[in-house]
Design an enzyme around this catalytic site. Structure first.
Site, short mmCIF file in Angstrom:
data_model
loop_
_atom_site.label_atom_id
_atom_site.label_comp_id
_atom_site.label_asym_id
_atom_site.label_seq_id
_atom_site.Cartn_x
_atom_site.Cartn_y
_atom_site.Cartn_z
CD GLU A 99 22.89 5.51 15.41
OE1 GLU A 99 21.97 5.17 16.18
OE2 GLU A 99 22.67 5.93 14.25
CB SER A 120 -10.77 9.56 -17.73
OG SER A 120 -11.39 10.78 -18.00
#
Length: 696
Positions: free
Chosen positions: A97, A357
């Site tokens: 970090e 469709s």
């Protein structure tokens, strides 16, 4: 004689003056910054006060009936003093970090410069350059909104924290307060959640897993995605070795793959809904600390029905999703997958798949708005558009047919001709108008549903048709209270008209015909239903979307890896799941007739016994330009009753036809839920012209 002095250049004087101004501004800025940091330092709570402050915000989520769906907030965890935090946990956190944590002043200029450089290289922000101190300031005092004003306050607070507390104190606060996912704040809560014991017992591999969670708690959670968690832990271990915290042999000995996780508390599909709804609080309210009561639209009974409908009908090895919207857009049920514990990925709101469709909804809406009527005649014939030659899946053309018939039996050539007539960009605009948020291509093949869409967007579109063309926007939160005070109430907007009411009514005419006699026959529930199926290339996706009695429901099924699924058609498993959900979900609702009457399509479209046995409605593959790619046709299923040879078998799911029905008034009354004793037989709204029917 004295030498004449050369006059100074005016540009030189201006440059000197500019430098003086800039230096003055810099001094003033430094003084202002020092004052701001000093004031912030004096206003900061003491170390003991920060230790005793709550971790995170408690949120209780209620269903529509008031019952509690889930309580979210801090998980239980002890405060671990700095000297009891394992060294590997401290080192892992700093390594991944903020590797310059011990040397910077709270803000790391090198990290900021690196993030700006990456921003210009990538074109967007990838890394923020935030130090551990900045993250602590943001988590404790600020929100996560990405605004410059918030970032500037974060810098001030970080500098103030460094002036007030030691590095060890800052790291202790950080490790006991940062969010690690799953409601766990602090390393002890995370350790107990993921490994079943306190953080003071963490090994190197376990510490690497937990340290890796901070960047993206949801993405790297070991209970949600073990592979991602292990991969991230490997990055942490490599960083620890690179920065000298562990030796190469220690890094090699650490094995995140062999970790055993604590059993996960049982979750259910309700979490798909809460995971979708709760992030919206960031834009709905500003309250970030007070406990919240969140009231939602979810109907627990409908949620159980949706869960059961998906579980009982989804093909083996496949996933399923379901969304059900009330007439105002309230989400009554949301199923994002077959098992939330094994996968928190919400296929109802996040997955993008081809709709087949089902996308023809927008083609026919555009055609109806352009002036076509359901009874209009159009010729079903071979057609080529920009080198693309779509075929009906029956490999058969029927000549002149009505739009109603073409839609009911999902004739691809007719959809292509309509798309060419109104314009493919017009169809794309119609899709976007009805709420499709994903990119829509304008290649001719787009009429067969080759653009990826989300289930919730498609369901929204069908709901807007059911709402007479008025836009329906899905929502999940109705009210939020904090400390007994209502701070948000949802207001439904019914002012946005998408299409004229007559266009929506004509579209409903087509949709109910598709359910009554066409590709969606398996979705009948004994009351009026309008809907459409969708099936994609090689049976990779199956869809059914429809509405009845004010409730609109969409169902999708398929595999996450998009591999084909034998026998999957929109008119089989998805339509079955739709019916299994909608029948009990609408049982206590009044039967509502559509504004259009049931009108049957033509029945005699050919004289070949097997002319309409075919594949899914979008059974051809197309390349990036919309051109067809030859593929071996899949074989139709050989189980189930054969359709009436006089009728065109649906282009979508031909092998799913129910036993042949005699078309009479009794049959119409049964499928539409009418009581013939109380309701006179409906007069047909319109009939297809006699010459619409081709000769046998």
């Amino acid at each position: 004689m004295a030498r004449a002095r050369t006059p100074r250049s005016p540009w030189r004087r201006r440059f000197v003056r500019l430098v003086q101004v800039l230096v003055g501004l810099a001094v003033m800025a430094a003084i202002g910054l020092a004052i701001a940091v000093y004031v912030a330092r004096e206003q900061l709570p003491s170390f003991d006060e920060l230790k005793s402050s709550p971790n995170g915000q408690m949120i209780r989520v209620h269903a529509a009936d008031g019952s509690v769906l889930v309580s979210l907030g801090p998980s239980f965890g002890e405060w671990i003093p700095y000297d009891r935090i394992p060294q590997v946990m401290r080192d892992a956190t700093v390594a991944v970090e903020d590797r310059r944590f011990r040397s910077h002043i709270g803000v790391d200029p090198i990290g900021v410069a690196r993030s700006v450089e990456v921003r210009f290289q990538r074109g967007h922000w990838v890394q923020g350059g935030s130090t551990i101190t900045q993250q602590l300031a943001r988590n404790v005092f600020l929100s996560s909104q990405k605004k410059f004003g918030r970032k500037f306050r974060e810098w001030i607070l970080a500098l103030a924290l460094e002036r007030k507390f030691s590095k060890d104190q800052i790291l202790e606060l950080y490790l006991n307060k940062v969010y690690y996912g799953g409601g766990a704040y602090g390393i002890d809560a995370a350790s107990r959640k993921f490994f079943g014991y306190g953080a003071d017992q963490l090994s190197l591999a376990e510490a690497a897993v937990i340290a890796g969670l901070v960047k993206a708690p949801s993405n790297y959670s070991p209970t949600a995605d073990a592979t991602a968690a292990v991969g991230r832990a490997g990055v942490v271990i490599a960083q620890m070795e690179r920065n000298g915290y562990i030796s190469a042999s220690e890094a090699e000995a650490a094995d995140p793959h062999g970790l055993k996780l604590a059993p996960e508390a049982k979750q259910n599909s309700v979490r798909y809904f809460t995971d979708w709804a709760l992030p919206q609080l960031d834009t709905l309210i500003d309250e970030t600390t007070a406990p919240l009561e969140v009231w939602t639209t979810l109907d627990p009974a409908m949620q159980r029905m949706g869960d059961a409908a998906v579980q009982q009908n989804v093909p083996a090895g496949a996933q399923g999703a379901l969304v059900s919207l009330d007439r105002d857009g309230a989400v009554r049920a949301m199923v994002g997958g077959t098992d939330y514990v094994s996968s928190i990925y919400n296929r109802a709101t996040q997955a993008v798949r081809q709709p087949g469709s089902a996308f023809k909804l927008f083609v026919y809406l555009a055609a109806l708005e352009a002036g076509h009527k359901p009874g209009d005649t159009i010729v079903d014939e071979p057609v080529t558009i920009d080198g693309w030659s779509p075929r009906n899946d029956s490999r058969h053309n029927s000549g002149p047919v009505s739009l109603r018939t073409a839609f009911a039996y999902s004739l691809n050539t007719v959809a292509a001709k309509l798309g060419q007539e109104v314009g493919f960009s017009t169809v794309a605009d119609m899709a976007r108008r009805f709420g499709i948020t994903t990119p829509v291509n304008t290649h001719p093949s787009m009429v067969l549903g080759t653009s990826d869409v989300r289930l919730i967007d498609m369901t929204r579109a069908f709901a807007s048709v059911a709402s007479n063309g008025i836009a329906v926007t899905p929502y999940g939160i109705t009210r939020v209270t904090a400390n007994g005070q209502t701070i948000y109430t949802h207001e439904v907007d019914r002012s946005h008209v998408l299409v004229a009411p007559y266009v929506a009514a004509e579209m409903t005419d087509l949709l109910q015909t598709a359910v009554n006699t066409g590709t969606g026959r398996q979705a009948q529930i004994g009351r009026p239903v309008a809907g459409k199926t969708g099936t994609t290339t090689s049976n990779k996706d199956g869809w059914f979307l429809g509405f009845s009695s004010g409730l609109t429901t969409g169902v999708w099924m398929g595999r996450d890896d998009a591999r084909p699924i034998a026998g999957l058609h929109g008119g089989t498993a998805p339509a079955h799941a739709f019916a299994a959900f909608m029948k009990p979900a609408t049982a206590n609702r009044p039967i509502e007739q559509f504004e259009t009457q049931v009108t049957m399509p033509e029945w005699q479209l050919g004289n070949e016994e097997d002319a309409y046995f075919g594949q899914p409605d979008n059974g051809m593959a197309v390349d990036a330009d919309g051109n067809p790619v030859q593929t071996a046709p899949a074989q139709p299923a050989d189980d189930g009753p054969a359709p009436d040879p006089r009728a065109p078998a649906p282009s979508d799911d031909a092998d799913s036809a129910p036993p042949r029905q005699e078309l009479n008034q009794d049959w119409i009354d049964r499928v539409t839920g009418r009581d013939p004793r109380r309701t006179a037989p409906p007069a047909p709204r319109e009939r297809a012209p006699q010459d619409d029917r081709p000769n046998p």
